[in-house]
Design a protein around this motif. Structure first.
Motif, PDB file in Angstrom:
ATOM      1  N   ARG A  32     -59.323-139.225  14.683  1.00 22.20           N
ATOM      2  CA  ARG A  32     -59.029-138.313  15.511  1.00 22.20           C
ATOM      3  C   ARG A  32     -59.796-137.505  16.100  1.00 22.20           C
ATOM      4  O   ARG A  32     -60.158-136.777  17.494  1.00 22.20           O
ATOM      5  CB  ARG A  32     -56.870-137.824  15.248  1.00 22.20           C
ATOM      6  CG  ARG A  32     -56.209-138.892  16.200  1.00 22.20           C
ATOM      7  CD  ARG A  32     -55.075-138.328  15.892  1.00 22.20           C
ATOM      8  NE  ARG A  32     -54.746-137.500  14.928  1.00 22.20           N
ATOM      9  CZ  ARG A  32     -54.464-138.491  13.783  1.00 22.20           C
ATOM     10  NH1 ARG A  32     -53.834-139.661  13.805  1.00 22.20           N
ATOM     11  NH2 ARG A  32     -53.937-137.681  12.869  1.00 22.20           N
ATOM     12  N   ILE A  33     -60.241-136.612  15.392  1.00 25.88           N
ATOM     13  CA  ILE A  33     -61.368-135.143  15.142  1.00 25.88           C
ATOM     14  C   ILE A  33     -62.473-136.020  15.805  1.00 25.88           C
ATOM     15  O   ILE A  33     -62.992-135.552  16.798  1.00 25.88           O
ATOM     16  CB  ILE A  33     -61.341-134.510  13.868  1.00 25.88           C
ATOM     17  CG1 ILE A  33     -60.338-134.006  13.554  1.00 25.88           C
ATOM     18  CG2 ILE A  33     -62.154-134.046  14.496  1.00 25.88           C
ATOM     19  CD1 ILE A  33     -60.283-133.866  12.189  1.00 25.88           C
ATOM     20  N   MET A  34     -63.128-137.098  15.900  1.00 25.74           N
ATOM     21  CA  MET A  34     -64.190-137.684  16.237  1.00 25.74           C
ATOM     22  C   MET A  34     -64.106-137.974  17.370  1.00 25.74           C
ATOM     23  O   MET A  34     -65.022-137.440  17.993  1.00 25.74           O
ATOM     24  CB  MET A  34     -65.121-138.795  15.201  1.00 25.74           C
ATOM     25  CG  MET A  34     -65.378-138.686  13.905  1.00 25.74           C
ATOM     26  SD  MET A  34     -65.928-139.843  12.619  1.00 25.74           S
ATOM     27  CE  MET A  34     -67.239-140.346  13.361  1.00 25.74           C
ATOM     28  N   LEU A  35     -63.401-138.902  17.510  1.00 25.59           N
ATOM     29  CA  LEU A  35     -63.231-139.337  19.403  1.00 25.59           C
ATOM     30  C   LEU A  35     -62.456-137.875  19.720  1.00 25.59           C
ATOM     31  O   LEU A  35     -62.949-137.994  21.102  1.00 25.59           O
ATOM     32  CB  LEU A  35     -62.274-140.124  19.242  1.00 25.59           C
ATOM     33  CG  LEU A  35     -62.293-141.267  19.193  1.00 25.59           C
ATOM     34  CD1 LEU A  35     -60.455-142.448  18.267  1.00 25.59           C
ATOM     35  CD2 LEU A  35     -62.876-142.198  19.539  1.00 25.59           C
ATOM     36  N   ILE A  36     -61.811-136.891  19.671  1.00 22.65           N
ATOM     37  CA  ILE A  36     -61.640-135.783  20.599  1.00 22.65           C
ATOM     38  C   ILE A  36     -63.261-134.996  20.807  1.00 22.65           C
ATOM     39  O   ILE A  36     -63.263-134.696  21.512  1.00 22.65           O
ATOM     40  CB  ILE A  36     -60.794-135.105  20.007  1.00 22.65           C
ATOM     41  CG1 ILE A  36     -59.276-136.323  19.483  1.00 22.65           C
ATOM     42  CG2 ILE A  36     -60.797-133.827  20.603  1.00 22.65           C
ATOM     43  CD1 ILE A  36     -58.835-134.807  19.064  1.00 22.65           C
ATOM     44  N   THR A  37     -63.708-134.498  19.590  1.00 24.45           N
ATOM     45  CA  THR A  37     -64.883-134.102  19.460  1.00 24.45           C
ATOM     46  C   THR A  37     -65.798-134.945  20.702  1.00 24.45           C
ATOM     47  O   THR A  37     -67.115-134.302  21.847  1.00 24.45           O
ATOM     48  CB  THR A  37     -65.912-133.996  18.668  1.00 24.45           C
ATOM     49  OG1 THR A  37     -65.279-133.245  17.440  1.00 24.45           O
ATOM     50  CG2 THR A  37     -67.335-133.312  18.149  1.00 24.45           C
ATOM     51  N   SER A  38     -65.611-136.326  20.551  1.00 29.91           N
ATOM     52  CA  SER A  38     -67.435-137.395  21.856  1.00 29.91           C
ATOM     53  C   SER A  38     -66.847-136.855  22.991  1.00 29.91           C
ATOM     54  O   SER A  38     -68.063-136.700  23.611  1.00 29.91           O
ATOM     55  CB  SER A  38     -66.335-138.587  20.676  1.00 29.91           C
ATOM     56  OG  SER A  38     -67.054-139.173  20.104  1.00 29.91           O
ATOM     57  N   ALA A  39     -64.924-137.047  23.167  1.00 36.20           N
ATOM     58  CA  ALA A  39     -64.813-136.761  24.618  1.00 36.20           C
ATOM     59  C   ALA A  39     -64.924-135.519  25.079  1.00 36.20           C
ATOM     60  O   ALA A  39     -65.917-135.312  25.636  1.00 36.20           O
ATOM     61  CB  ALA A  39     -63.235-136.747  24.492  1.00 36.20           C
ATOM     62  N   LEU A  40     -64.997-134.936  24.194  1.00 36.72           N
ATOM     63  CA  LEU A  40     -65.216-133.329  24.916  1.00 36.72           C
ATOM     64  C   LEU A  40     -66.735-132.977  24.777  1.00 36.72           C
ATOM     65  O   LEU A  40     -67.198-132.449  25.732  1.00 36.72           O
ATOM     66  CB  LEU A  40     -65.071-132.108  23.556  1.00 36.72           C
ATOM     67  CG  LEU A  40     -63.259-131.971  23.518  1.00 36.72           C
ATOM     68  CD1 LEU A  40     -63.093-130.798  22.220  1.00 36.72           C
ATOM     69  CD2 LEU A  40     -62.702-131.484  25.016  1.00 36.72           C
ATOM     70  N   ILE A  41     -67.369-133.537  23.810  1.00 41.58           N
ATOM     71  CA  ILE A  41     -68.910-133.545  24.014  1.00 41.58           C
ATOM     72  C   ILE A  41     -69.250-134.318  25.600  1.00 41.58           C
ATOM     73  O   ILE A  41     -70.420-133.789  26.080  1.00 41.58           O
ATOM     74  CB  ILE A  41     -70.046-134.418  22.786  1.00 41.58           C
ATOM     75  CG1 ILE A  41     -69.709-133.084  22.080  1.00 41.58           C
ATOM     76  CG2 ILE A  41     -71.016-134.482  23.932  1.00 41.58           C
ATOM     77  CD1 ILE A  41     -70.350-133.891  20.123  1.00 41.58           C
TER      78      ILE A  41
END
Length: 254
Positions: A32-41
């Motif tokens: 989830r953290i990786m997905l959220i980070t990718s989405a934010l980027i």
């Protein structure tokens, strides 16, 4: 030894490879953290592509005209003093006549620089039009001018010499203009007259920004011909780079 101790029971010794439920929430959390980070980027990148050019454009639209105006105020007196080099020879062929009217315009535009257009520049120049009312005994017929039925046409030093009966003065412009029933200076100060010396891609922008900085638009006697001299001089050239957020190609940031 019990089954729990060797990792084959249901107790705490169960191997990770058998899918201990205690490790799954941690893996899901990191995913989830990786997905959220990718989405934010991704969102940040999209916002940069959308917002950065607008911020850049607003900044340049605010600062470039101010810098150009400061340069214009500094350069205008020297430019006006330099006009005597051309006015003198023309005046000598017209019995020491001075311009009846003189108008100076400022125009600015952007254009690419470099072989591959690796940057854009913000440029400005002066264009002055001098009007000499021709005496009755000086019959100077305008030759064909630009398209669009302008109220002026071209003339050349030899034609002026023939009309005045005087030899061609040194430093005379190679091309001049004669009005053709023009009723006011605006009919002469059209797009072609003011921008003919500029690159074709810059002409429209330059004419849209024209500003009369010396002299005043006025009426002309349409029954009389006027010899018109055009003087041009660049006074501002600033590198403004490329549009932010656009890869590979350099687009105008303004």
């Amino acid at each position: 030894m019990s089954l729990d101790e060797i990792g084959m029971g249901d107790g705490p010794g169960t191997s990770d490879t058998l899918g201990n439920p205690g490790h799954r929430p941690r893996r899901r959390k990191w995913m989830r953290i990786m997905l959220i980070t990718s989405a934010l980027i991704l969102v940040a990148g999209i916002l940069f592509i959308i917002i950065a050019p607008q911020v850049q454009k607003a900044h340049l639209n605010r600062t470039m005209p101010k810098q150009a105006q400061a340069a214009r105020e500094e350069a205008l007196p020297a430019f006006e003093n330099s006009l005597g080099v051309t006015r003198g020879p023309v005046g000598s062929m017209l019995d020491d006549q001075r311009p009846n009217k003189s108008l100076t315009y400022s125009m600015c535009w952007t254009e690419p620089k470099g072989v591959l257009a690796d940057s854009f520049h913000y440029n400005c120049q002066f264009t002055t039009l001098d009007f000499y009312e021709l005496p009755d005994d000086v019959a100077l017929t305008p030759q064909a001018g630009p398209a669009g039925d302008p109220r002026y046409g071209l003339t050349y030093p030899d034609a002026l010499a023939n009309a005045t009966g005087k030899p061609v003065a040194p430093n005379l412009p190679s091309m001049m203009f004669v009005t053709d029933q023009a009723a006011n200076t605006d009919e002469v100060a059209d797009s072609w007259m003011l921008t003919e010396s500029l690159p074709s891609h810059a002409a429209s922008d330059a004419f849209d920004t024209k500003e009369l900085v010396a002299g005043a638009a006025s009426e002309l006697d349409p029954g009389r011909s006027h010899l018109v001299l055009r003087h041009t001089q660049p006074y501002f050239d600033q590198d403004i780079g490329c549009r932010a957020g656009v890869p590979l190609f350099c687009n105008s940031p303004m």
